[in-house]
Design an enzyme around this catalytic site. Structure first.
Site: not given
Ligand code: AMP
Length: 270
Positions: A39, A43, A45-46, A155
């Site tokens: 995702g 800020f 990518h994951v 939050d």
């Molecule tokens: P964030 O920057 O935390 O909003 O993460 C962006 C997107 O990455 C999220 O909306 C999820 O779809 C995915 N994501 C974030 N953290 C995780 C995680 N620990 N496990 C699986 N997917 C994640």
């Protein structure tokens, strides 16, 4: 970036990820095989990743320092790392550690295989009472744990909840959380989930999370948050008045409605 200048990269903290003998070793990108993108956040990518030594699967969050700096959220990230890395609960997403290079900060997170709860809710429109009850009781247990450690999340909303491989709820994103013995005055989070005392910027404490729990319970059962309105100012007014209405559809039991209505009373007892 402040976190890079003032702190050391995270120690390898967990036997789940690495052998105890590795404890003093610092993390870096070459410790991981990088897999598919999971995702994209505000800020960075994951990615799905595997720690090479242990074969442990994690989610690697890559944040760009320039973006963190531009949005002045370095202190928020520092607090998030400090708080989340110390929490150990089955319904709280683990933060195993972090490291950084010249341009990026990397967070090593527990992988939540079933993704975002928000997307599930959008797909289903609303949850059954049984499913909502399972999520709410998990969330309540996680919040009791946090509050006993004087951590307020501040939050709690569907976007900040992930789902693990067994369908279990995981609280993620501790960016607005505080560790406190004091009452707080800071305004934060998304308006829809905030209690009257927070939207009015008066003193608040751990009860803000309990309020959000009630709001979330409503949203799980009806598919929309209770004080939603077209204009920000109308949401604000509805929260202040505690203008709580239960639509006739979907059909929700009187005991579930009673639980939601009781949140305000519960707060008095906290
Ligand atoms: P964030 O920057 O935390 O909003 O993460 C962006 C997107 O990455 C999220 O909306 C999820 O779809 C995915 N994501 C974030 N953290 C995780 C995680 N620990 N496990 C699986 N997917 C994640």
């Amino acid at each position: 970036m402040a976190i890079a200048a003032e702190s050391q990269a995270g120690e390898k903290p967990s036997s789940e990820v690495s052998a105890a003998s590795d404890k003093q070793r610092r993390w870096n990108l070459s410790d991981f095989d990088i897999g598919k993108p999971l995702g994209r956040g505000k800020f960075g990518h994951v990615y799905l990743a595997r720690e090479k030594k242990s074969n442990h699967i994690v989610a690697l969050k890559v944040l760009f320092k320039t973006q963190l700096k531009q949005s002045q959220v370095e202190h928020q990230l520092r607090r998030e790392v400090e708080i989340q890395s110390h929490l150990r609960h089955p319904n709280i997403l683990r933060l195993y550690g972090y490291f950084y290079d010249q341009t990026r900060v990397y967070l090593i997170l527990e992988y939540a295989a079933k993704g975002e709860l928000y997307k599930e809710l959008q797909k289903c429109k609303f949850f059954s009472e049984k499913r909502a009850a399972t999520y709410i009781s998990s969330l309540a247990r996680a919040l009791i744990y946090c509050h006993a450690k004087h951590v307020i999340h501040r939050d709690i909303k569907p976007e900040n909840l992930l789902i693990g491989a067994q369908g279990e709820l995981k609280i993620a994103d501790f960016g607005w959380s505080v560790h406190t013995f004091n009452r707080r005055r800071t305004m934060c989070g998304t308006l829809d989930y905030l209690p009257p005392e927070m939207v009015e910027s008066v003193e608040h404490d751990a009860s803000v999370d309990i309020w959000s729990l009630g709001v979330l319970c409503y949203e799980f059962l009806y598919g929309v948050p209770p004080f939603e309105a077209k204009e920000h100012s109308d949401t604000y007014r509805r929260i202040i008045k505690v203008d709580l209405k239960f639509p006739s559809k979907p059909i929700v039991s009187s005991s579930a409605k009673d639980l939601i209505s009781q949140v305000k009373l519960l707060l008095v007892a906290v």
